[in-house]
Write a protein that holds these residues in place. Structure first.
Motif, PDB file in Angstrom:
ATOM      1  N   THR A  53      13.218  71.367  39.594  1.00  0.00           N
ATOM      2  CA  THR A  53      12.754  70.088  40.111  1.00  0.00           C
ATOM      3  C   THR A  53      12.350  69.131  39.004  1.00  0.00           C
ATOM      4  N   VAL A  54      11.687  69.654  37.970  1.00  0.00           N
ATOM      5  CA  VAL A  54      11.113  68.779  36.947  1.00  0.00           C
ATOM      6  C   VAL A  54      12.020  68.579  35.740  1.00  0.00           C
ATOM      7  N   VAL A  55      13.051  69.421  35.576  1.00  0.00           N
ATOM      8  CA  VAL A  55      13.866  69.334  34.358  1.00  0.00           C
ATOM      9  C   VAL A  55      14.599  68.003  34.278  1.00  0.00           C
ATOM     10  N   LEU A  56      15.273  67.585  35.368  1.00  0.00           N
ATOM     11  CA  LEU A  56      16.080  66.357  35.329  1.00  0.00           C
ATOM     12  C   LEU A  56      15.250  65.122  35.007  1.00  0.00           C
ATOM     13  N   PRO A  57      14.136  64.841  35.704  1.00  0.00           N
ATOM     14  CA  PRO A  57      13.362  63.650  35.333  1.00  0.00           C
ATOM     15  C   PRO A  57      12.774  63.730  33.932  1.00  0.00           C
ATOM     16  N   ILE A  58      12.391  64.924  33.487  1.00  0.00           N
ATOM     17  CA  ILE A  58      11.836  65.052  32.140  1.00  0.00           C
ATOM     18  C   ILE A  58      12.914  64.795  31.087  1.00  0.00           C
ATOM     19  N   VAL A  59      14.115  65.343  31.302  1.00  0.00           N
ATOM     20  CA  VAL A  59      15.210  65.133  30.342  1.00  0.00           C
ATOM     21  C   VAL A  59      15.595  63.656  30.279  1.00  0.00           C
ATOM     22  N   LEU A  60      15.740  63.015  31.452  1.00  0.00           N
ATOM     23  CA  LEU A  60      16.079  61.591  31.465  1.00  0.00           C
ATOM     24  C   LEU A  60      14.990  60.757  30.809  1.00  0.00           C
ATOM     25  N   SER A  61      13.745  61.077  31.095  1.00  0.00           N
ATOM     26  CA  SER A  61      12.634  60.340  30.485  1.00  0.00           C
ATOM     27  C   SER A  61      12.613  60.523  28.976  1.00  0.00           C
ATOM     28  N   ALA A  62      12.897  61.739  28.510  1.00  0.00           N
ATOM     29  CA  ALA A  62      12.922  61.999  27.074  1.00  0.00           C
ATOM     30  C   ALA A  62      14.031  61.209  26.390  1.00  0.00           C
ATOM     31  N   ILE A  63      15.207  61.125  27.038  1.00  0.00           N
ATOM     32  CA  ILE A  63      16.312  60.355  26.457  1.00  0.00           C
ATOM     33  C   ILE A  63      15.935  58.894  26.312  1.00  0.00           C
ATOM     34  N   PHE A  64      15.388  58.295  27.376  1.00  0.00           N
ATOM     35  CA  PHE A  64      14.976  56.883  27.310  1.00  0.00           C
ATOM     36  C   PHE A  64      13.801  56.699  26.351  1.00  0.00           C
ATOM     37  N   TYR A  65      12.943  57.698  26.255  1.00  0.00           N
ATOM     38  CA  TYR A  65      11.811  57.602  25.330  1.00  0.00           C
ATOM     39  C   TYR A  65      12.297  57.479  23.890  1.00  0.00           C
ATOM     40  N   TYR A  66      13.198  58.365  23.487  1.00  0.00           N
ATOM     41  CA  TYR A  66      13.705  58.300  22.114  1.00  0.00           C
ATOM     42  C   TYR A  66      14.509  57.031  21.867  1.00  0.00           C
ATOM     43  N   LEU A  67      15.043  56.448  22.934  1.00  0.00           N
ATOM     44  CA  LEU A  67      15.815  55.224  22.780  1.00  0.00           C
ATOM     45  C   LEU A  67      14.922  53.992  22.635  1.00  0.00           C
ATOM     46  N   PHE A  68      13.784  53.990  23.331  1.00  0.00           N
ATOM     47  CA  PHE A  68      12.947  52.790  23.375  1.00  0.00           C
ATOM     48  C   PHE A  68      11.698  52.863  22.499  1.00  0.00           C
ATOM     49  N   VAL A  69      11.287  54.059  22.106  1.00  0.00           N
ATOM     50  CA  VAL A  69      10.033  54.159  21.354  1.00  0.00           C
ATOM     51  C   VAL A  69      10.085  53.426  20.011  1.00  0.00           C
ATOM     52  N   PRO A  70      11.230  53.332  19.310  1.00  0.00           N
ATOM     53  CA  PRO A  70      11.221  52.525  18.066  1.00  0.00           C
ATOM     54  C   PRO A  70      10.866  51.068  18.318  1.00  0.00           C
ATOM     55  N   ILE A  71      11.274  50.516  19.467  1.00  0.00           N
ATOM     56  CA  ILE A  71      10.948  49.123  19.785  1.00  0.00           C
ATOM     57  C   ILE A  71       9.448  48.957  19.986  1.00  0.00           C
ATOM     58  N   VAL A  72       8.855  49.880  20.762  1.00  0.00           N
ATOM     59  CA  VAL A  72       7.414  49.813  21.012  1.00  0.00           C
ATOM     60  C   VAL A  72       6.631  50.018  19.715  1.00  0.00           C
ATOM     61  N   ASP A  73       7.057  50.965  18.886  1.00  0.00           N
ATOM     62  CA  ASP A  73       6.386  51.199  17.601  1.00  0.00           C
ATOM     63  C   ASP A  73       6.474  49.971  16.693  1.00  0.00           C
ATOM     64  N   TYR A  74       7.616  49.286  16.723  1.00  0.00           N
ATOM     65  CA  TYR A  74       7.797  48.095  15.876  1.00  0.00           C
ATOM     66  C   TYR A  74       6.794  47.009  16.262  1.00  0.00           C
ATOM     67  N   PHE A  75       6.675  46.732  17.563  1.00  0.00           N
ATOM     68  CA  PHE A  75       5.738  45.699  17.987  1.00  0.00           C
ATOM     69  C   PHE A  75       4.285  46.135  17.784  1.00  0.00           C
ATOM     70  N   GLU A  76       4.023  47.440  17.856  1.00  0.00           N
ATOM     71  CA  GLU A  76       2.669  47.908  17.580  1.00  0.00           C
ATOM     72  C   GLU A  76       2.307  47.666  16.119  1.00  0.00           C
ATOM     73  N   ARG A  77       3.261  47.861  15.223  1.00  0.00           N
ATOM     74  CA  ARG A  77       3.007  47.566  13.802  1.00  0.00           C
ATOM     75  C   ARG A  77       2.787  46.072  13.564  1.00  0.00           C
ATOM     76  N   LYS A  78       3.326  45.236  14.444  1.00  0.00           N
ATOM     77  CA  LYS A  78       3.135  43.788  14.339  1.00  0.00           C
ATOM     78  C   LYS A  78       1.839  43.324  15.000  1.00  0.00           C
ATOM     79  N   GLY A  79       1.069  44.264  15.522  1.00  0.00           N
ATOM     80  CA  GLY A  79      -0.217  43.923  16.111  1.00  0.00           C
ATOM     81  C   GLY A  79      -0.226  43.779  17.613  1.00  0.00           C
ATOM     82  N   VAL A  80       0.895  44.061  18.285  1.00  0.00           N
ATOM     83  CA  VAL A  80       0.959  43.965  19.754  1.00  0.00           C
ATOM     84  C   VAL A  80       0.576  45.318  20.344  1.00  0.00           C
TER      85      VAL A  80
END
Length: 384
Positions: A53-80
């Protein structure tokens, strides 16, 4: 009851201090555990259902996480603040999905419907071409020389294709049967992804709190290496697939190949699978090009060669690099084995799963070398 000291010494010498005997005892205990667990497997049914039950949503979330986390980290370094970056990112994703649903999806739907309607005619044209080739005098002479019959070969291929088609429909039936699980997984992915993007950096520290103090430093090194392997592969493979899909779309449009958007979309999706994906992607385009004209087939081969050269010489070395350090032959065998064991999901997760196991196995082997003292000049490597 008195024990003879000499017998105790013999027992210690040949049993307790004999690494080979200890190794055999450990194997025996592992085998007994496997046998016991197999006999009481029904006890673990709820656990299996939970993981399914939990594998599919966790795997999909992990894929999107690794795809989007550099963007969030970049803006966090800019003070956002992270939460503001995540909200803006979600709004941007909703906007892109709206544009796709309004403009792109209807075009793809029309292309797919046209391809489905024309598919019987494509099959008839291919059959006529095969009949012309089989009936040629040259082929008859080749058949007599090599002592084989192309007609029988065609029948065998047709039978195999029918078997594959039946299996495909069976698989589609299974997929339809699990639509509710897939829908629930898709619904829960945005919520899981939100908290991963917000608090994902705290997860390693939270995991390390459950471990003994002396193990935390080395375990952190293992987690860091696993994170590096997975993130580099997922981001790189998705970007490479997008580039291939875009290049194929441009090439197909230039040469005027029918159903260019659908074929480019297939090429982009299948390119997620390393090495085997491009071979799968070219198949439908080859069929349509062969039916269209020999000249179109030649143009398709030229486009495919150019795209593969650009991908192999420019895109992949710059984006993927050599982070995984896995030989191509190893990757091919891993994908084939994982596909046979776990289907499509196994094919998609084969390489990152192997990368994780490789990191864990490497560190376990280093630990074994240190503890066993069977290897010379073994030093404990301090984590950086």
């Amino acid at each position: 009851m008195n024990f003879n000291p000499s017998k105790i010494d013999i027992f210690k010498k040949f049993i307790l201090n004999n690494r080979f005997v200890i190794f055999l005892i450990i194997l025996l205990l592992i085998g007994l555990n496997i046998l016991v667990f197999k006999k009481v497997s029904f006890i673990f049914t709820p656990i299996v259902v939970f993981f399914q039950t939990v594998v599919l949503p966790i795997v999909l979330s992990a894929i999107f996480y690794y795809l989007f986390v550099p963007i969030v980290d970049y803006f966090e370094r800019k003070g956002v603040k992270r939460i503001y970056s995540i909200i803006v990112l979600y709004l941007l994703i909703i906007g892109i999905l709206t544009i796709l649903i309004v403009s792109v999806i209807p075009l793809l739907r029309d292309q797919i419907m046209r391809l489905i309607v024309s598919f019987p005619h494509l099959v008839i044209d291919i059959e006529r071409m095969i009949e012309q080739v089989i009936g040629s005098q040259f082929l008859n002479e080749v058949q007599q020389t090599l002592n084989f019959n192309v007609s029988d070969l065609a029948i065998q291929v047709s039978n195999q294709a029918t078997t594959i088609l039946n299996s495909t429909f069976t698989g589609i039936g299974n997929i339809i049967g699990s639509v509710s699980k897939t829908i629930m997984a898709i619904i829960t992915v945005p919520f899981i992804l939100f908290y991963l993007l917000k608090d994902g950096k705290k997860l390693p520290d939270y995991i390390l709190k459950f471990l003994p103090t002396l193990m935390r430093s080395h375990t952190f090194t293992v987690l860091r290496e696993m994170n590096k392997q997975i993130s580099s592969y997922i981001r790189g493979q998705i970007v490479v697939s997008l580039c291939i899909g875009l290049l194929m779309l441009i090439g197909f449009l230039i040469i005027g190949l029918d159903y260019a958007p659908v074929l480019a979309l297939i090429a982009g999706f299948t390119s997620i699978v390393p090495y085997l994906g491009p071979a799968i992607a070219i198949t439908p385009a080859l069929i349509i090009a062969i039916v269209t004209s020999p000249y179109m087939l030649l143009k398709l081969i030229i486009v495919w060669t150019i795209v593969q050269l650009i991908e192999g010489k420019l895109i992949s070395p710059q984006i993927m690099g050599r982070n995984l350090h896995i030989h191509p032959i190893t990757i091919i065998f891993i994908i084939i084995i994982a596909g046979n064991l776990f289907g499509v999901v196994g094919i998609l997760l084969a390489v990152p799963g192997y990368a994780i196991l490789k990191v864990i196995t490497t560190h376990l082997f280093e630990y074994f070398k240190i503890r066993s003292q069977l290897y010379e000049d073994t030093k404990i490597e301090q984590p950086k």
